[in-house]
Write a protein that holds these residues in place. Structure first.
Motif, PDB file in Angstrom:
ATOM      1  N   ARG A  74       1.138  -1.174  -0.611  1.00 26.89           N
ATOM      2  CA  ARG A  74      -0.420   0.326   0.101  1.00 26.89           C
ATOM      3  C   ARG A  74       0.589   1.693  -0.055  1.00 26.89           C
ATOM      4  O   ARG A  74       0.309   2.491  -0.471  1.00 26.89           O
ATOM      5  N   GLY A  75       1.863   1.181   0.958  1.00 21.30           N
ATOM      6  CA  GLY A  75       2.234   2.097   0.806  1.00 21.30           C
ATOM      7  C   GLY A  75       4.249   2.240   1.562  1.00 21.30           C
ATOM      8  O   GLY A  75       4.585   1.310   1.957  1.00 21.30           O
ATOM      9  N   VAL A  76       4.698   3.677   1.559  1.00 22.06           N
ATOM     10  CA  VAL A  76       5.317   3.242   3.041  1.00 22.06           C
ATOM     11  C   VAL A  76       5.685   4.483   4.232  1.00 22.06           C
ATOM     12  O   VAL A  76       5.278   5.247   4.117  1.00 22.06           O
ATOM     13  N   ARG A  77       6.395   4.227   4.906  1.00 20.59           N
ATOM     14  CA  ARG A  77       6.071   4.994   6.428  1.00 20.59           C
ATOM     15  C   ARG A  77       7.195   5.348   7.238  1.00 20.59           C
ATOM     16  O   ARG A  77       8.456   4.102   7.098  1.00 20.59           O
ATOM     17  N   VAL A  78       7.812   6.603   6.762  1.00 22.35           N
ATOM     18  CA  VAL A  78       9.381   6.742   7.369  1.00 22.35           C
ATOM     19  C   VAL A  78       9.484   7.402   8.332  1.00 22.35           C
ATOM     20  O   VAL A  78       8.797   8.579   8.715  1.00 22.35           O
ATOM     21  N   ARG A  79      10.285   7.026   9.183  1.00 16.55           N
ATOM     22  CA  ARG A  79      10.299   7.730  10.480  1.00 16.55           C
ATOM     23  C   ARG A  79      11.552   8.407  10.690  1.00 16.55           C
ATOM     24  O   ARG A  79      12.611   7.074  10.914  1.00 16.55           O
ATOM     25  N   ASN A  80      12.079   9.568  10.846  1.00 15.60           N
ATOM     26  CA  ASN A  80      13.216   9.962  11.061  1.00 15.60           C
ATOM     27  C   ASN A  80      13.506  10.328  12.316  1.00 15.60           C
ATOM     28  O   ASN A  80      12.912  10.351  13.132  1.00 15.60           O
ATOM     29  N   VAL A  82      13.791  13.063  13.519  1.00 16.69           N
ATOM     30  CA  VAL A  82      12.321  13.903  13.752  1.00 16.69           C
ATOM     31  C   VAL A  82      11.329  14.244  12.854  1.00 16.69           C
ATOM     32  O   VAL A  82      12.133  14.620  11.812  1.00 16.69           O
ATOM     33  N   GLY A  83      10.166  13.889  12.516  1.00 16.79           N
ATOM     34  CA  GLY A  83       9.304  13.572  11.762  1.00 16.79           C
ATOM     35  C   GLY A  83       9.358  12.157  10.683  1.00 16.79           C
ATOM     36  O   GLY A  83       9.783  11.222  11.839  1.00 16.79           O
ATOM     37  N   SER A  84       7.902  12.332  10.997  1.00 15.81           N
ATOM     38  CA  SER A  84       7.292  10.601  10.502  1.00 15.81           C
ATOM     39  C   SER A  84       6.424  10.934   9.150  1.00 15.81           C
ATOM     40  O   SER A  84       5.845  12.544   9.580  1.00 15.81           O
ATOM     41  N   TYR A  85       6.508  10.194   8.573  1.00 10.96           N
ATOM     42  CA  TYR A  85       5.543  10.480   7.001  1.00 10.96           C
ATOM     43  C   TYR A  85       4.768   8.772   6.476  1.00 10.96           C
ATOM     44  O   TYR A  85       5.638   7.917   6.736  1.00 10.96           O
ATOM     45  N   GLU A  86       3.615   9.035   6.145  1.00 10.78           N
ATOM     46  CA  GLU A  86       3.554   7.560   5.878  1.00 10.78           C
ATOM     47  C   GLU A  86       2.687   8.300   4.559  1.00 10.78           C
ATOM     48  O   GLU A  86       1.577   8.952   4.310  1.00 10.78           O
ATOM     49  N   LEU A  87       2.696   7.572   3.213  1.00  4.76           N
ATOM     50  CA  LEU A  87       3.103   8.158   2.310  1.00  4.76           C
ATOM     51  C   LEU A  87       2.776   6.651   1.018  1.00  4.76           C
ATOM     52  O   LEU A  87       2.934   5.816   1.413  1.00  4.76           O
ATOM     53  N   PRO A 102      24.419  10.804   2.361  1.00  3.45           N
ATOM     54  CA  PRO A 102      24.965   9.661   3.565  1.00  3.45           C
ATOM     55  C   PRO A 102      23.669   9.262   4.010  1.00  3.45           C
ATOM     56  O   PRO A 102      23.706   8.026   4.123  1.00  3.45           O
ATOM     57  N   TRP A 103      22.357   9.241   3.223  1.00  9.46           N
ATOM     58  CA  TRP A 103      21.113   8.554   3.348  1.00  9.46           C
ATOM     59  C   TRP A 103      20.372   8.189   1.862  1.00  9.46           C
ATOM     60  O   TRP A 103      20.029   9.045   1.169  1.00  9.46           O
ATOM     61  N   ALA A 104      19.714   7.236   1.812  1.00  9.04           N
ATOM     62  CA  ALA A 104      18.154   7.191   1.028  1.00  9.04           C
ATOM     63  C   ALA A 104      17.483   8.402   0.989  1.00  9.04           C
ATOM     64  O   ALA A 104      16.979   8.837   2.134  1.00  9.04           O
ATOM     65  N   SER A 105      16.926   8.416  -0.513  1.00 16.84           N
ATOM     66  CA  SER A 105      15.759   9.706  -0.391  1.00 16.84           C
ATOM     67  C   SER A 105      14.426   8.657  -1.074  1.00 16.84           C
ATOM     68  O   SER A 105      14.323   7.758  -2.016  1.00 16.84           O
ATOM     69  N   LEU A 106      13.474   9.102  -1.209  1.00 18.05           N
ATOM     70  CA  LEU A 106      12.428   9.122  -1.746  1.00 18.05           C
ATOM     71  C   LEU A 106      11.965  10.762  -2.401  1.00 18.05           C
ATOM     72  O   LEU A 106      12.061  11.403  -1.938  1.00 18.05           O
ATOM     73  N   GLU A 107      11.795  10.114  -4.007  1.00 13.48           N
ATOM     74  CA  GLU A 107      11.301  10.901  -5.098  1.00 13.48           C
ATOM     75  C   GLU A 107      10.296  11.205  -5.339  1.00 13.48           C
ATOM     76  O   GLU A 107       9.760  10.055  -5.285  1.00 13.48           O
ATOM     77  N   LEU A 108       9.490  12.322  -4.966  1.00 16.03           N
ATOM     78  CA  LEU A 108       7.717  11.890  -5.142  1.00 16.03           C
ATOM     79  C   LEU A 108       7.508  12.838  -6.002  1.00 16.03           C
ATOM     80  O   LEU A 108       8.452  13.910  -7.322  1.00 16.03           O
ATOM     81  N   HIS A 109       6.051  13.020  -6.456  1.00 14.08           N
ATOM     82  CA  HIS A 109       5.831  13.484  -8.005  1.00 14.08           C
ATOM     83  C   HIS A 109       6.117  14.876  -7.728  1.00 14.08           C
ATOM     84  O   HIS A 109       6.044  15.487  -8.734  1.00 14.08           O
ATOM     85  N   LEU A 114      12.363  12.949  -0.209  1.00 15.69           N
ATOM     86  CA  LEU A 114      12.587  12.880   1.217  1.00 15.69           C
ATOM     87  C   LEU A 114      12.995  11.689   1.904  1.00 15.69           C
ATOM     88  O   LEU A 114      12.913  10.316   1.158  1.00 15.69           O
ATOM     89  N   PRO A 115      14.255  12.269   2.572  1.00 18.62           N
ATOM     90  CA  PRO A 115      15.130  11.588   3.627  1.00 18.62           C
ATOM     91  C   PRO A 115      14.909  10.160   3.989  1.00 18.62           C
ATOM     92  O   PRO A 115      13.541  10.606   4.715  1.00 18.62           O
ATOM     93  N   MET A 116      15.195   9.320   4.201  1.00 19.72           N
ATOM     94  CA  MET A 116      15.420   7.981   4.319  1.00 19.72           C
ATOM     95  C   MET A 116      16.257   7.800   5.575  1.00 19.72           C
ATOM     96  O   MET A 116      17.425   6.472   5.105  1.00 19.72           O
ATOM     97  N   VAL A 117      16.492   8.512   6.532  1.00 14.98           N
ATOM     98  CA  VAL A 117      17.674   8.527   7.178  1.00 14.98           C
ATOM     99  C   VAL A 117      17.599   6.905   7.936  1.00 14.98           C
ATOM    100  O   VAL A 117      19.308   6.854   8.187  1.00 14.98           O
ATOM    101  N   ALA A 118      16.753   5.912   7.949  1.00 16.51           N
ATOM    102  CA  ALA A 118      16.854   4.921   8.239  1.00 16.51           C
ATOM    103  C   ALA A 118      17.945   3.772   7.241  1.00 16.51           C
ATOM    104  O   ALA A 118      18.573   3.415   8.084  1.00 16.51           O
TER     105      ALA A 118
END
Length: 146
Positions: A74-80, A82-87, A102-109, A114-118
């Motif tokens: 269904r989607g991706v949930r990112v928790r950095n 500071v801040g969380s996102y559900e897309l 330093p980390w991966a990121s999601l490229e949005l339309h 959106l950085p993914m520090v994990a």
């Protein structure tokens, strides 16, 4: 369902938090007797305050163990840190892990990143496998829409 967390930074943060707490506790036990100029003396409250500072510092280090990425069909949930996102996957254009980043990121339309520090470069192969797994989920979702 994919769950990704950084490894190396968690080890460093937990170790640093423990060392910081030990150091502040040792400093607190050494706070006894008069101060250097003789106008005051260290009290039990000063020792407790020093231990409290060590606890707050350790908790500050442990904030950096918070990052996580969870993804499913269904989607991706990112928790950095500071801040969380559900897309939903519909708003994601791609999963990027640029050379030298330093980390991966999601490229949005909407052209946001959106950085993914994990998913940190320091975790090397673990991060690469995580990015590949996210890309597979993203491609599977795009194939369903097509």
């Amino acid at each position: 369902m994919i769950r990704l967390r950084p490894r190396r930074i968690r080890l460093v943060c937990w170790t640093s938090a423990a060392v910081l707490l030990v150091v502040f506790s040792l400093v607190a036990t050494s706070l006894t007797g008069p101060t250097g100029d003789g106008y005051g003396t260290f009290q039990r409250g000063d020792q407790i305050a020093m231990i409290g500072l060590g606890v707050f510092g350790a908790l500050g280090f442990l904030l950096f163990t918070r990052p996580r990425v969870e993804a499913d069909a269904r989607g991706v949930r990112v928790r950095n840190v500071v801040g969380s996102y559900e897309l939903p996957w519909e708003v994601v254009r791609g999963v990027r892990f640029d050379r030298g980043a330093p980390w991966a990121s999601l490229e949005l339309h909407d052209d946001d990143l959106l950085p993914m520090v994990a998913l940190q470069a320091a975790d090397k192969e673990l991060a690469v496998e995580g990015v590949r797994a996210l890309r597979r989920l993203h491609r599977a979702h795009q194939a369903l829409l097509a």
